[in-house]
Design a protein around this motif. Structure first.
Motif: not given
Length: 866
Positions: A128-129, A132, A166, A171, A174
């Motif tokens: 995920h990081e 992002r 996402h 998410a 986002e």
């Protein structure tokens, strides 16, 4: 230095040390000449990184240990003649991930660069990081490419992958943010599904408030399309009303085939105050169409309101004396108040009208217990003088509010009076009783239409104002034909022309009707120098402003034309137009502009500028708080005309929502040395406490009634405020916002603005012979209730939790939407800031917002656990 390095090595566990050495070996193998060895080393590095990135709480160890080798690998990739192969793509993928934690120039966007050079495989496996981080770099790269006008196709491919990732991993916020950055929101529709569309739309609609035009419209349009796609018709309808697009309202009705859903939509439209005629396309079956039109016409409102009143047991009529509670005051100070003076009786008329509004019975106008009694209805009207009789007769319409049949039957007797003021009051009463209620027979038009050309001025005003109230927001062409000629009638008096302008503004509120705008401007141009100085002339710019209520840029052309007006009224007109056009938008630039006008020397236009600040800023809580702070500064530094308007602006900002800080400010101002400031503060007390029965405000007003017992004007204002605080015995609100504060009813706000503008010159208007202007408040009056109905539209009692609303936008999971709740059985009262949810799974509500009339249907999956 050597010592430090040694200690760092010693700090590592045997396992970490082995991993570090292993990775160092892999980096060396990557630089080997054998492609097979390179590939194997890269696969091993990728395996180590992926396994560690899956749960990322801190920088994973493989990334930490590989960080020093980033430059080495980067140099090898850039400088060596690696053949274009999957090995080179593998290395680019790994460099893209390493760039995330490697020291370097952030503006280089290396993570994104290597990603675009890499294998273009699945990005989700990197965690995920990483996704992002890529999204952030895409935003920057997109901005650069837009400036340079270079293609963005490769970026959009990546955006597609990131949005899909996402949306699958909760998410949504986002994903929406990224698509807003790259201006490609349409992509969202293909990724929303039943599990995430509600959270997505909630975020979209909330974001729209902070976006400049036309971006906000694009975002709301998208949310509307998503709601329609998933058959959430009531939510789609609320967005159609927010966008103020009639074609979207039609689209909701044509898309929906469920009769119950259509009924719920009709209740929402009726609450918003929209006049909407159903045709065969929207409701093909005639019987269904009649039922739906009946709901749209608001014919259920009186019945539902009285159901609530019976449930809470407040049907017993209240007299003004019950509200004043004079027995709690010092007998010396209230002795003068009991004198049967015309002013005292007029105050009692309004208090009685406000307190018993909609109940159909009271102790002054409808009490038939003893016809010879001095308080019987016929006598009470004649206990008032001249114009007081107008307000007294009209108060019967208020008592019979929303009940058209009884209202017309009881008002009929006044039409045979020989006193023109009584007839004028009866005409106004007809308009009040018909407020928000439509009827196939159109009785208001049939009765009032004949009196608009009457020779008597008071009768004409009664009929004109009655039409304005009865048809507010309807854009009724018949009324335009009746009232527009009055504006340019040389024989008509100024007050008749003023009320014709305000009534046209109410009927065509927010319509941007050019013909009426032109007629009002010509009427302003025709006014003589002396007439422009009259307080009533201000109703002409206000009527003009109401035509553009909430329409923002649409007002520009008319604003330009208004600059040609006489300088006496020009500024007043400009400010009124701007504040009406941007009402409820929260536009900060307009608030700053209006604040600038307040800093000038003492002038007539400063009053509407102060009220305008409140009108623009009332859109959301943060804006309200900031506006309240700005208004407090104006109290300290502003001119006298500014100070007189500040309490009214505070009243609008927290209408029917008594906030402690506003109460404290008004409490100080109600004892101000300037009587006009004090009067405005007292009226504002009534507005912020309207329909709340707030004990603190009621106590303060009682004290003020004893403090001002020798000042007839201020005492009259105190009485009006007391009546407002107990509006509908605490069952009615004046707040123009509804549906969880998401929708602003134009006709409700228009009624409030008309009343506030007349309070800018209290002595000439409310305290003069035009006190019936206070009845404009009826446009904003609504029961603050939740009434649940079964599938046959019969009231049913179900348990609901009522508590303070919680902002859940962008929160993960299924957060609680209310806090500090109590469980009640419907019908229930909802205070400002309250939100309700069903406390049973036996029923499914057809509206996501539990306010007003809500239809419940049986839950097919419900099992009684008993």
């Amino acid at each position: 230095m050597a010592k430090n390095k040694m200690s760092q090595i010693e700090d590592l566990s045997d396992e970490d040390l082995a991993l570090k050495e292993q990775l160092h070996l892999y980096v060396e193998r990557v630089q080997d000449s054998d492609p097979q060895l390179q590939k194997l080393a890269l696969q091993n590095i990728r395996h180590e990184i992926r396994n560690s990135t899956s749960s990322m709480t801190s920088v994973p160890k493989p990334l930490k240990f590989l960080r020093p080798h980033y430059v080495t690998l980067k140099t090898y990739y850039e400088q060596t003649m690696m053949a274009e192969s999957d090995v080179k793509d593998y290395l680019a993928d790994i460099l893209s991930v390493l760039a995330m934690s490697a020291p370097g120039d952030e503006e280089e966007l290396e993570s994104l660069r290597y990603r675009l050079l890499g294998s273009k495989g699945d990005i989700s496996s990197w965690g995920h990081e990483y996704v992002r981080n890529l999204a952030g770099q895409i935003s920057k790269e997109y901005a650069k490419r837009q400036t340079a006008d270079t293609p963005i196709d490769d970026l959009l491919e990546l955006v597609q992958q990131i949005v899909a990732f996402h949306m699958k991993h909760n998410a949504e916020t986002e994903a929406v943010d990224l698509l807003m950055e790259v201006e490609y929101l349409d992509m969202l529709i293909e990724h929303v599904d039943r599990t995430n569309f509600k959270r997505t739309c909630l975020y979209l609609t909330t974001s729209a408030r902070y976006l400049p035009g036309p971006d906000d419209i694009i975002v709301l349009d998208l949310a509307f399309s998503i709601y329609l796609k998933f058959e959430e018709y009531t939510n789609a309808l609320q967005l159609a009303l927010l966008l103020d697009k009639r074609q979207y309202v039609r689209q909701v009705f044509t898309s929906c085939n469920d009769m119950l859903q259509k009924k719920q939509c009709c209740f929402i439209l009726a609450r918003h105050g929209v006049t909407f005629e159903l045709d065969e396309e929207l409701a093909p079956i005639e019987e269904d169409r009649d039922i739906l039109q009946d709901i749209l016409n608001n014919s259920k409102l009186s019945e539902g309101y009285l159901t609530l009143a019976r449930d809470i047991e407040v049907m017993e009529p209240k007299s003004p004396g019950d509200i004043y509670k004079e027995h709690l005051l010092d007998s010396n100070t209230c002795a003068g108040a009991n004198v049967d003076s015309a002013r005292h009786n007029l105050a009692a008329t309004f208090v009685n009208a406000f307190v018993n509004a909609g109940f159909g019975q009271d102790k002054l106008m409808t009490d038939t217990s003893d016809s010879s009694s001095t308080n019987s209805s016929g006598n009470w009207v004649f206990k008032n003088k001249e114009h007081g009789k107008t307000s007294a007769a009209a108060s019967l319409g208020m008592v019979l509010l929303w009940d058209v049949d009884s209202g017309l039957a009881q008002l009929d007797k006044y039409f045979h009076s020989k006193d023109n003021h009584v007839i004028a009051g009866a005409l106004l009463g007809v308009g009040i009783a018909n407020c928000r209620i439509k009827n196939d027979c159109d009785p208001a038009m049939a009765i009032l239409g004949d009196y608009t050309d009457n020779e008597d001025t008071s009768i004409r005003i009664g009929a004109i104002m009655g039409l304005g109230i009865a048809y507010a927001g309807s854009q009724n062409e018949q009324i335009r034909c009746k009232l527009e000629p009055i504006l340019n009638d040389a024989k008509a008096s100024l007050d008749v022309i003023a009320f014709a302008a305000i009534s046209l503004g109410l009927v065509y509120v927010g319509s941007c009707n050019e013909e009426i705008a032109q007629a009002i401007i010509f009427a302003l141009m025709d006014r003589s120098e002396s007439e422009l100085g009259e307080p009533l002339t201000r109703f002409l710019p206000l009527g003009l402003g109401l035509l553009y209520l909430g329409k923002q840029e649409s007002v520009e052309a008319t604003a330009e034309v208004s600059k040609t007006l006489d300088e006496k009224i020009r500024k007043y007109c400009e400010i009124t137009l701007q504040s009406c056009a941007y009402a409820g938008t929260g536009n900060v630039l307009k608030v700053q502009n209006l604040l600038g006008h307040c800093s000038q020397k003492d002038e007539m236009h400063q009053g509407p500028a102060v009220v305008g600040i409140a009108m623009v800023a009332m859109a959301e809580e943060l804006g309200i708080d900031m506006a309240i702070r700005s208004l407090k500064h104006l109290l300290q530094y502003g001119e006298q005309s500014v100070r007189r308007a500040v309490p009214l602006a505070l009243g609008l900002l927290s209408i029917s929502n008594p906030k402690a800080n506003v109460i404290d400010t008004l409490s100080r101002l109600s004892h101000d040395t300037d009587s006009e400031v004090a009067m405005a503060a007292v009226i504002a007390f009534g507005l912020i406490g309207a329909g709340t029965n707030n004990a603190r405000i009621a106590g303060m007003l009682r004290t003020l009634s004893s403090f001002y017992h020798k000042d007839a004007n201020l005492l009259f204002c105190v009485r009006i405020a007391q009546g407002l605080v107990h509006l509908g015995k605490g069952l009615i609100t004046l707040n123009p916002y509804h549906s969880d504060r998401s929708l602003l009813s134009p006709s409700s706000l228009a009624g409030l603005i008309a009343m506030l503008h007349s309070c800018l010159d209290m002595k000439a208007m409310v305290l003069g012979k035009y006190h019936y202007i206070l009845y404009f408040l009826v446009l904003a009056m609504q029961p603050r209730m939740l009434l649940t109905l079964d599938e046959n539209l019969k009231p049913i009692s179900v348990p609901v939790r009522v508590g303070r609303a919680v902002d859940v936008v962008g929160q993960a999971g299924r957060p609680k939407i209310i806090t500090g709740f109590q469980t009640h059985s419907t019908p229930v009262l909802l205070a400002a800031g309250d939100r309700a949810e069903l406390a049973t799974e036996k029923y499914i509500p057809l509206s996501s917002i539990l306010e007003g009339f809500v239809i419940l249907k049986d839950n097919p999956d419900y099992e009684d656990r008993l």
